[in-house]
Design an enzyme around this catalytic site. Structure first.
Site, PDB file in Angstrom:
ATOM      1  N   LEU C 229      60.459  20.233 -74.928  1.00 36.19           N
ATOM      2  CA  LEU C 229      60.707  21.502 -74.267  1.00 36.19           C
ATOM      3  C   LEU C 229      59.512  21.914 -73.401  1.00 36.19           C
ATOM      4  O   LEU C 229      58.376  21.867 -73.839  1.00 36.19           O
ATOM      5  CB  LEU C 229      60.956  22.560 -75.348  1.00 36.19           C
ATOM      6  CG  LEU C 229      61.441  23.893 -74.819  1.00 36.19           C
ATOM      7  CD1 LEU C 229      62.804  23.750 -74.197  1.00 36.19           C
ATOM      8  CD2 LEU C 229      61.429  24.908 -75.930  1.00 36.19           C
ATOM      9  N   ASP C 230      59.770  22.348 -72.196  1.00 35.12           N
ATOM     10  CA  ASP C 230      58.735  22.854 -71.285  1.00 35.12           C
ATOM     11  C   ASP C 230      57.661  21.814 -70.949  1.00 35.12           C
ATOM     12  O   ASP C 230      56.576  22.163 -70.493  1.00 35.12           O
ATOM     13  CB  ASP C 230      58.050  24.120 -71.847  1.00 35.12           C
ATOM     14  CG  ASP C 230      59.033  25.234 -72.123  1.00 35.12           C
ATOM     15  OD1 ASP C 230      60.062  25.287 -71.441  1.00 35.12           O
ATOM     16  OD2 ASP C 230      58.773  26.052 -73.027  1.00 35.12           O
ATOM     17  N   GLU C 231      57.972  20.529 -71.202  1.00 32.58           N
ATOM     18  CA  GLU C 231      56.994  19.479 -70.893  1.00 32.58           C
ATOM     19  C   GLU C 231      57.474  18.562 -69.760  1.00 32.58           C
ATOM     20  O   GLU C 231      56.806  17.604 -69.418  1.00 32.58           O
ATOM     21  CB  GLU C 231      56.716  18.627 -72.146  1.00 32.58           C
ATOM     22  CG  GLU C 231      56.006  19.329 -73.266  1.00 32.58           C
ATOM     23  CD  GLU C 231      54.542  19.640 -72.953  1.00 32.58           C
ATOM     24  OE1 GLU C 231      53.968  18.980 -72.056  1.00 32.58           O
ATOM     25  OE2 GLU C 231      53.991  20.541 -73.584  1.00 32.58           O
TER      26      GLU C 231
END
Lengths: 287, 287, 287, 287
Positions: C229-231
């Site tokens: 997530l969010d990477e």
């Protein structure tokens, strides 16, 4: 949203004790100051202030407020006005031609309560955006303008503004120039968006002018409409970078993102009584 | 820093095969293209390109390069020049008056190798900044200018530029206007910084003009000096926000931060051969 | 809008002659290169390129293009793809929950042709925004998500994406996390907007986190959705200034203006085939 | 420059009449308020204020001012301090290692009077920048730091700060971490610059971290040094755009322009008594 707040906007020659005396006036009547912002212009030797206070426990009726404050204002030789927030919603009319972006942006911000007002009326010189008015349940008045009918159409526009008890007219890429008499009648109650970084590229086709000059940055400017076109007090400006790769159409696209943000901010600042006009300049008391 | 690179800047009418033919020309001579940036202006139907290639295994002598390329350029009806990076350091002269910020900024960037050049010469109409030249071991020539002596002093300036084999003159808040003949002699080899967001506030005291107009943003513009003051091809611009709280002096302070960054960037772009001039506009091939 | 253009995105180890050989390949087949942008990463010793050419007089059928190019690509050990612009409009699906701003902004840009695609499908876990879909004649599928039904609902989502032949899924403030298998199935075909300046404030309530930390700037980030997530690879970011005066709600309002611009730009870059992914980073070939 | 002004910074629970009572206190003593900026945090129910008044006709001796104000402050349960501007120049010490850009920028702003203070002392763990100190007639103390000698060297640093009666220590890219006891001894009297957009990329090599993550924007943050590294109250932040074309060295160059501006602004805000610390956050009363 602030409910039941009073806002004083005041300009006067700089003197000892203005803050003390005015804040005491409010305190005596049990108003709780939630925001006080002032500024002294040392060159003009002028004092400018915006005070916002809660009316929750205010000890005098609102109808008596202006009369109660008048003697103090007179003593300071002040220009001033007091506005009430939350007592009734201000009403705005939006003027458009064919471009929808500023209109849509304003309506969206009003619906999300980012801007606190009602929009009972949209006026246009073209029928193109009628469907937007209809989706939002807003009266849409088409008043086509040409050289001959302009005075007569402006009379109708003014009558509409009065009929709907409009507090502020917003020219949201309205491609017509208002007459001097119209502007005078609604002095500092008309906000325009100009699609350039004023005072650069005054007049028509500013994006074309910008491309021809080869600038590396374009901008947008919201200002009060005055008789001198594009010369009114500036409220807000913003810019974006461009390069040789950008076609005229790219400039128009990039500019639209500026225009809607710059116009919406000006409308909000005005409706929150954050703008004090002095001479042909504005003092913006930012939130 | 790229060492021993060649850079071709080329403008020609848009035709089939320019990229293919020119990249093939380089490839045939074992040049390794490290950077190719091109742009087609669909309105002008013009093709613009910057190609940078390594000379490490280049198979022809540099002295033959221009002659070898000329027939291809002629076929494409191109304006073009080839510059070499890393072969010898370009030399710049900095013109100043009394303000030090742009001068100091340029010197600092040159010393940290952010800008790759030598500064053998500083020319000023005032003696005030002599100590800076001395700290950096740079010749400092004071040539005071008045109405009467201007032609004669400019002759001396030109002689100095020739004596020091100067490739680029940088007007770092030099408060004098160069004559048309001076500018013509060093066409597109003089970079000026104007302390406004051109074309707004042309001429003197732009910060004063900005304050008087009540703008909410100020800017700075670097451009090639041309006979028409402040009308030369724009290289770079930047802006910063101001408010009613900013005095004229605050504008001057905020502006200085813009001026030095905007001027230094223009000098770097020029020295890296990233600027192609077409008409009175620039095409900047950004790193 | 470019009509009938082909775009090659290519990454390969840096070697002599890539530009020359590939531009020659296009030239031989009478393709007119309108845009070539390349970049060599000197640390990775990798070569990256985007070439766009007109198909107007192209001498081989499009159906043969990939096969014709394959041997050259193989020689350079390249990762590559060729996309066609203008042959058929790409189709996107927009995922939403309750916030309308990103959805409205995308639809407006698509209707003004700033973004060139079709939106046949909106998927939501809430019914709130159905009226927007209906105003724009777009299918609106409500698939409420909870812990239990998530795998099953995702199957339905995937089936819908397939049914509508969706090329790109846009998570326009869709408040659900997609499963790893979903993301893998549409690898680099899902764009998300995160309402912080990544990698700051990963996870939920980034505006709250920003307020608690007392930062002076907030941001938004558009990126490809990945299992972490969010990477995912970052496509675009922008920021705006805040102060102690801004409440959490002010941050949310200011952030919305960032989110819609940052997401829309990412979608446009993707659809114009301007994004090359290498490792977990993007190379954006700007217009 | 304001000469002979007093500045009150005050934080207290929000109550009726704070502005009125305090401005009255000043008015009674013939102080002319030139600047009053206040803020109510509605969630924390706290009131924050900065008042600046001219001492020209002030009717009580400065030595009695704090005692005179104390009872009122006590009544409001306030944290407060009163500082005098123009009575004596504050003294700062600048800590450096090998990078000169922040040091040079501070010195230049101090010499042009943009920042009003004296710099009697520069402390470094390397001798590299001695020539700059010498050009500006500033004492330059080299105190090399390693694991073993750190406590002892810090004692010398503290002794130097006391000897020179230093009001503020500025860590201008000083590459050492101060011990907890050092920081505690000069609580909120040490300003640091971190070369990232905090809280992103805490710790060492933030530009490397930024490049590895593939962000599209980098930043710099000035903050008060606290025992928790990079966790102190943030004073100012700024950012700049980067692209895949930027090498690590380009990031370092671009970052330097941010660092010097962000650090200098923090120092100026501090010296003008515009910063109120509440919890681990700052309230910045902007000019």
């Amino acid at each position: 949203m602030e409910l039941n707040h009073a806002i004083l906007l005041l300009a006067c020659p700089d003197t000892l004790g203005v803050v003390a005396r005015i804040s005491h006036f409010i305190f005596e009547r049990r108003g709780n100051i939630v925001n006080l912002d002032q500024h002294v212009d040392p060159e003009e030797k002028m004092f400018f202030m915006r005070v916002e206070w809660s009316l929750e426990n205010f000890s005098i009726p609102l109808s008596d407020l202006e009369e109660a404050f008048a003697p103090l204002a007179k003593e300071f030789k002040a220009d001033w006005k007091i506005e009430l927030l939350g007592v009734k919603k201000p009403k705005i009319a939006i003027f458009v031609s064919k471009y929808s972006h500023c209109l849509l942006d304003l309506l969206w911000r009003i619906e999300t309560k980012e801007i606190n007002c009602e929009v009972p009326l949209i006026i246009s010189n073209h029928p193109d955006l009628a469907h937007i008015a209809s989706q939002h349940n807003i009266a849409f008045e088409v008043l086509p303008i040409n050289k001959e009918n302009k005075p007569e159409q402006e009379k109708k526009q003014i009558a509409l503004l009065q009929e709907y008890k409009i507090d502020l007219a917003v020219l949201a890429r309205y491609m017509q120039i208002l007459s001097e008499s119209f502007v005078e009648e609604f002095k500092y109650k008309i906000i325009n968006i100009h699609h350039s970084f004023l005072p650069a590229f005054i007049g028509s086709n500013p994006y074309k002018q910008a491309k021809d000059r080869g600038v590396k940055i374009i901008g947008a400017t919201s200002h009060y409409a005055t008789a001198d076109l594009d010369e009114g007090p500036i409220i807000h400006q913003d810019i974006t970078r461009i390069s040789h790769r950008d076609s005229l159409n790219d400039l128009v696209c990039k500019g639209r993102d500026l225009e809607r943000i710059v116009l919406s901010k000006a409308v909000r600042m005005h409706l929150e009584n954050r703008i004090l006009i002095y001479g042909h300049k504005t003092i913006i008391f930012e939130a």
